[in-house]
Design a protein around this motif. Structure first.
Motif, PDB file in Angstrom:
ATOM      1  N   ILE A 126      45.866  40.166  41.227  1.00 23.81           N
ATOM      2  CA  ILE A 126      46.010  38.803  40.264  1.00 23.81           C
ATOM      3  C   ILE A 126      44.703  38.851  39.503  1.00 23.81           C
ATOM      4  CG2 ILE A 126      46.244  36.322  40.576  1.00 23.81           C
ATOM      5  CD1 ILE A 126      47.817  36.781  42.989  1.00 23.81           C
ATOM      6  N   CYS A 127      43.726  39.160  40.074  1.00 18.61           N
ATOM      7  CA  CYS A 127      42.369  38.848  39.566  1.00 18.61           C
ATOM      8  C   CYS A 127      42.232  39.731  38.186  1.00 18.61           C
ATOM      9  CB  CYS A 127      41.320  39.171  40.084  1.00 18.61           C
ATOM     10  SG  CYS A 127      40.892  37.562  41.383  1.00 18.61           S
ATOM     11  N   ALA A 128      42.627  41.187  38.584  1.00 23.95           N
ATOM     12  CA  ALA A 128      42.671  42.233  37.408  1.00 23.95           C
ATOM     13  C   ALA A 128      43.668  41.698  36.270  1.00 23.95           C
ATOM     14  CB  ALA A 128      43.107  43.536  38.113  1.00 23.95           C
ATOM     15  N   THR A 129      44.892  41.223  36.586  1.00 22.06           N
ATOM     16  CA  THR A 129      45.815  41.043  35.621  1.00 22.06           C
ATOM     17  C   THR A 129      45.331  39.535  34.683  1.00 22.06           C
ATOM     18  OG1 THR A 129      47.551  41.528  37.081  1.00 22.06           O
ATOM     19  CG2 THR A 129      48.331  40.095  35.229  1.00 22.06           C
ATOM     20  N   LEU A 130      44.552  38.898  35.332  1.00 23.67           N
ATOM     21  CA  LEU A 130      44.114  37.616  34.732  1.00 23.67           C
ATOM     22  C   LEU A 130      42.785  38.042  33.843  1.00 23.67           C
ATOM     23  CD1 LEU A 130      43.917  34.595  34.236  1.00 23.67           C
ATOM     24  CD2 LEU A 130      42.513  34.497  36.482  1.00 23.67           C
ATOM     25  N   VAL A 131      41.992  39.202  34.165  1.00 24.05           N
ATOM     26  CA  VAL A 131      40.898  39.534  33.248  1.00 24.05           C
ATOM     27  C   VAL A 131      41.571  40.005  32.138  1.00 24.05           C
ATOM     28  CG1 VAL A 131      39.289  41.487  33.183  1.00 24.05           C
ATOM     29  CG2 VAL A 131      39.416  39.902  35.345  1.00 24.05           C
ATOM     30  N   PHE A 132      42.455  40.854  32.266  1.00 23.73           N
ATOM     31  CA  PHE A 132      42.961  41.509  30.773  1.00 23.73           C
ATOM     32  C   PHE A 132      43.712  40.622  29.956  1.00 23.73           C
ATOM     33  CE2 PHE A 132      41.969  45.367  33.428  1.00 23.73           C
ATOM     34  CZ  PHE A 132      41.512  46.140  32.347  1.00 23.73           C
ATOM     35  N   THR A 133      44.302  39.514  30.642  1.00 24.17           N
ATOM     36  CA  THR A 133      45.369  38.648  30.251  1.00 24.17           C
ATOM     37  C   THR A 133      44.410  37.670  29.285  1.00 24.17           C
ATOM     38  OG1 THR A 133      46.963  38.640  31.707  1.00 24.17           O
ATOM     39  CG2 THR A 133      47.008  36.867  30.457  1.00 24.17           C
ATOM     40  N   ILE A 134      43.201  37.319  29.669  1.00 24.95           N
ATOM     41  CA  ILE A 134      42.264  36.466  29.412  1.00 24.95           C
ATOM     42  C   ILE A 134      41.712  37.173  27.910  1.00 24.95           C
ATOM     43  CG2 ILE A 134      40.193  35.250  29.244  1.00 24.95           C
ATOM     44  CD1 ILE A 134      40.754  34.398  32.006  1.00 24.95           C
ATOM     45  N   ALA A 135      41.237  38.572  28.199  1.00 22.50           N
ATOM     46  CA  ALA A 135      40.583  39.091  27.388  1.00 22.50           C
ATOM     47  C   ALA A 135      41.473  39.498  26.156  1.00 22.50           C
ATOM     48  CB  ALA A 135      40.025  40.509  27.776  1.00 22.50           C
ATOM     49  N   VAL A 136      42.750  39.932  26.305  1.00 20.76           N
ATOM     50  CA  VAL A 136      43.471  40.260  25.050  1.00 20.76           C
ATOM     51  C   VAL A 136      44.268  38.892  24.441  1.00 20.76           C
ATOM     52  CG1 VAL A 136      46.139  41.030  24.790  1.00 20.76           C
ATOM     53  CG2 VAL A 136      44.415  42.420  26.415  1.00 20.76           C
ATOM     54  N   ALA A 164      34.872  38.908  31.186  1.00 21.72           N
ATOM     55  CA  ALA A 164      36.111  38.230  32.062  1.00 21.72           C
ATOM     56  C   ALA A 164      35.981  38.741  33.301  1.00 21.72           C
ATOM     57  CB  ALA A 164      37.411  38.542  31.334  1.00 21.72           C
ATOM     58  N   ALA A 165      36.129  40.029  33.516  1.00 23.29           N
ATOM     59  CA  ALA A 165      36.295  40.789  34.918  1.00 23.29           C
ATOM     60  C   ALA A 165      34.842  40.212  35.899  1.00 23.29           C
ATOM     61  CB  ALA A 165      36.034  41.993  34.790  1.00 23.29           C
ATOM     62  N   THR A 166      33.661  40.240  35.125  1.00 21.14           N
ATOM     63  CA  THR A 166      32.556  39.648  35.840  1.00 21.14           C
ATOM     64  C   THR A 166      32.727  38.242  36.197  1.00 21.14           C
ATOM     65  OG1 THR A 166      31.173  41.133  34.669  1.00 21.14           O
ATOM     66  CG2 THR A 166      30.099  39.236  35.884  1.00 21.14           C
ATOM     67  N   THR A 167      33.192  37.368  35.662  1.00 17.47           N
ATOM     68  CA  THR A 167      33.325  35.978  35.681  1.00 17.47           C
ATOM     69  C   THR A 167      34.461  35.624  36.696  1.00 17.47           C
ATOM     70  OG1 THR A 167      32.801  35.257  33.600  1.00 17.47           O
ATOM     71  CG2 THR A 167      33.983  33.818  34.679  1.00 17.47           C
ATOM     72  N   ILE A 168      35.610  36.552  36.523  1.00 14.79           N
ATOM     73  CA  ILE A 168      36.719  36.012  37.690  1.00 14.79           C
ATOM     74  C   ILE A 168      36.537  36.648  38.913  1.00 14.79           C
ATOM     75  CG2 ILE A 168      39.113  36.640  37.935  1.00 14.79           C
ATOM     76  CD1 ILE A 168      38.632  34.705  35.700  1.00 14.79           C
ATOM     77  N   TYR A 169      35.933  37.993  39.032  1.00 17.35           N
ATOM     78  CA  TYR A 169      35.687  38.552  40.233  1.00 17.35           C
ATOM     79  C   TYR A 169      34.557  38.050  41.166  1.00 17.35           C
ATOM     80  CZ  TYR A 169      39.282  42.085  40.146  1.00 17.35           C
ATOM     81  OH  TYR A 169      40.379  42.958  40.013  1.00 17.35           O
ATOM     82  N   ALA A 170      33.527  37.435  40.324  1.00 20.96           N
ATOM     83  CA  ALA A 170      32.320  36.566  41.175  1.00 20.96           C
ATOM     84  C   ALA A 170      33.006  35.468  41.411  1.00 20.96           C
ATOM     85  CB  ALA A 170      31.169  36.615  39.806  1.00 20.96           C
ATOM     86  N   TYR A 171      33.733  34.698  40.799  1.00 19.03           N
ATOM     87  CA  TYR A 171      34.150  33.625  41.218  1.00 19.03           C
ATOM     88  C   TYR A 171      35.265  33.800  42.684  1.00 19.03           C
ATOM     89  CZ  TYR A 171      37.203  29.355  41.734  1.00 19.03           C
ATOM     90  OH  TYR A 171      37.943  28.147  41.932  1.00 19.03           O
ATOM     91  N   ILE A 201      40.040  32.840  52.968  1.00 19.64           N
ATOM     92  CA  ILE A 201      39.631  32.096  52.064  1.00 19.64           C
ATOM     93  C   ILE A 201      39.654  33.110  50.714  1.00 19.64           C
ATOM     94  CG2 ILE A 201      37.705  30.898  51.170  1.00 19.64           C
ATOM     95  CD1 ILE A 201      36.618  30.410  53.894  1.00 19.64           C
ATOM     96  N   VAL A 202      39.464  34.089  50.862  1.00 15.54           N
ATOM     97  CA  VAL A 202      39.655  34.910  49.483  1.00 15.54           C
ATOM     98  C   VAL A 202      41.044  35.010  49.367  1.00 15.54           C
ATOM     99  CG1 VAL A 202      39.498  37.244  48.972  1.00 15.54           C
ATOM    100  CG2 VAL A 202      37.631  36.332  50.224  1.00 15.54           C
ATOM    101  N   CYS A 203      41.898  34.925  50.102  1.00 12.55           N
ATOM    102  CA  CYS A 203      43.212  35.158  50.093  1.00 12.55           C
ATOM    103  C   CYS A 203      43.974  33.715  49.126  1.00 12.55           C
ATOM    104  CB  CYS A 203      44.108  34.957  51.181  1.00 12.55           C
ATOM    105  SG  CYS A 203      45.073  36.687  51.372  1.00 12.55           S
ATOM    106  N   VAL A 204      43.371  32.426  49.831  1.00  8.43           N
ATOM    107  CA  VAL A 204      43.651  31.436  48.947  1.00  8.43           C
ATOM    108  C   VAL A 204      43.207  31.164  47.596  1.00  8.43           C
ATOM    109  CG1 VAL A 204      43.432  28.786  49.352  1.00  8.43           C
ATOM    110  CG2 VAL A 204      43.856  30.219  51.377  1.00  8.43           C
ATOM    111  N   TYR A 205      42.052  31.669  47.457  1.00  2.28           N
ATOM    112  CA  TYR A 205      41.477  31.545  46.033  1.00  2.28           C
ATOM    113  C   TYR A 205      41.985  32.616  45.225  1.00  2.28           C
ATOM    114  CZ  TYR A 205      37.578  28.232  46.503  1.00  2.28           C
ATOM    115  OH  TYR A 205      36.949  27.187  46.543  1.00  2.28           O
ATOM    116  N   GLY A 206      42.465  33.750  45.683  1.00  2.00           N
ATOM    117  CA  GLY A 206      43.282  34.635  44.715  1.00  2.00           C
ATOM    118  C   GLY A 206      44.431  34.300  44.324  1.00  2.00           C
TER     119      GLY A 206
END
Length: 306
Positions: A126-136, A164-171, A201-206
């Motif tokens: 989900i985070c990987a898809t969100l990274v490329f979705t936001i960038a594209v 985007a990858a740094t921001t999303i995965y850090a969050y 908790i990681v599951c919930v946020y992801g």
């Protein structure tokens, strides 16, 4: 009919032989009413209370699941140990995504979807898809906004992918880590605080970030009003998942601390959404120097583009 009669007589003969061999055997009549033990009535009366305890995850249920996990967990240096974090099927992932997009009021996301088998497969992709979705989508939005302007030259900004990858995965990792540490600290102070595991908790946020994938695609629409309406809608959906998950865990704490904890969770979640919208889609235009075009009379003409 004669065959049926003979079969019934044979059955009766077998039963008589069994009783003759064991005269102390107990027989049960079909017409006898089945007595319900008295303690079962009290068990039925306490069903509602047990469901409430399971909703939050009491110490007994946590210990039971912890012991069950310890029996079949492998050492952390083996591949089998990390394989359990990705041991989910498509139906489980889709069910958890559906639960994050359509939260049920009064239902705990961890107890309802995660605690039986927390995973990292869904949050990672989900985070990987969100990274490329936001960038594209950010690049496409910038292209469509300036489409038709003669002074605009489209240059793909690949650095947006790394940002985007740094921001999303850090969050998705640092905020759950901080929240997990805070809940563990408060659990040592207040006995009624429910402590989730770091993986839960990681599951919930992801999974709560899934709603931003279609939202980022719709952010391509070059209308600020539409974009902000989408931000508010996404915050309401994903924020409700976080509130319904973590408020039951801290509500028995000091009232101010509990409210401040939930408010901080929502504030960080809102900062992520608004920050992504402001940086990747509503970034101010920068002056880009246009190439120098030499004139025929030997002089140079410098054009300026915005």
């Amino acid at each position: 009919i004669s065959c049926l009669v003979m079969y019934l007589f044979a059955e009766f003969d077998d039963a008589a032989n069994l009783l003759a061999a064991n005269p102390d055997a107990t027989t049960i009549s079909i017409d006898e009413p089945v007595e319900i033990p008295k303690n079962q009535h009290s068990h039925l009366q306490e069903t509602g209370r047990e469901e409430d305890d399971e909703l939050l995850g009491t110490d007994d249920s946590d210990k039971t699941e912890l012991l069950a996990g310890q029996k079949k967990s492998a050492p952390f240096w083996t591949f089998e140990y990390y394989q359990t974090f990705f041991d989910v099927d498509t139906y489980q992932v889709l069910d958890r995504i559906k639960g994050s997009v359509f939260p049920v009021p009064g239902k705990n996301f961890v107890r309802l979807y995660i605690r039986s088998n927390p995973d990292l497969y869904g949050p990672f992709w989900i985070c990987a898809t969100l990274v490329f979705t936001i960038a594209v989508s950010g690049n496409l939005s910038n292209f469509f906004i300036h489409l038709g302007k003669p002074t605009y030259h489209y240059v793909p900004e690949f650095r947006k992918v790394s940002i985007a990858a740094t921001t999303i995965y850090a969050y998705a990792w640092l905020v759950p880590l901080a929240l997990w540490g805070f809940l563990m600290w408060r659990n040592s102070k207040v006995m009624n605080i429910v402590s989730y595991s770091f993986l839960e908790i990681v599951c919930v946020y992801g999974y709560s970030l899934f709603i931003y994938i279609p939202t980022a695609i719709l952010w391509i629409i070059p209308q600020k009003v539409v974009r902000w309406v989408l931000v508010v809608f996404s915050l309401c959906v994903s924020g409700s998942v976080l509130v319904m998950t973590f408020w039951p865990a801290v509500r028995d704490d000091n009232r101010r601390i509990a409210v401040a904890t939930v408010a901080t969770i929502l504030l960080l979640h809102a900062l992520l959404a608004v920050g992504c919208l402001a940086y990747f889609f509503d970034a101010p235009e920068l002056d880009i120097p246009a190439p120098i075009i030499p004139a025929h009379n030997g002089t140079t003409v410098i054009t300026k583009s915005h």
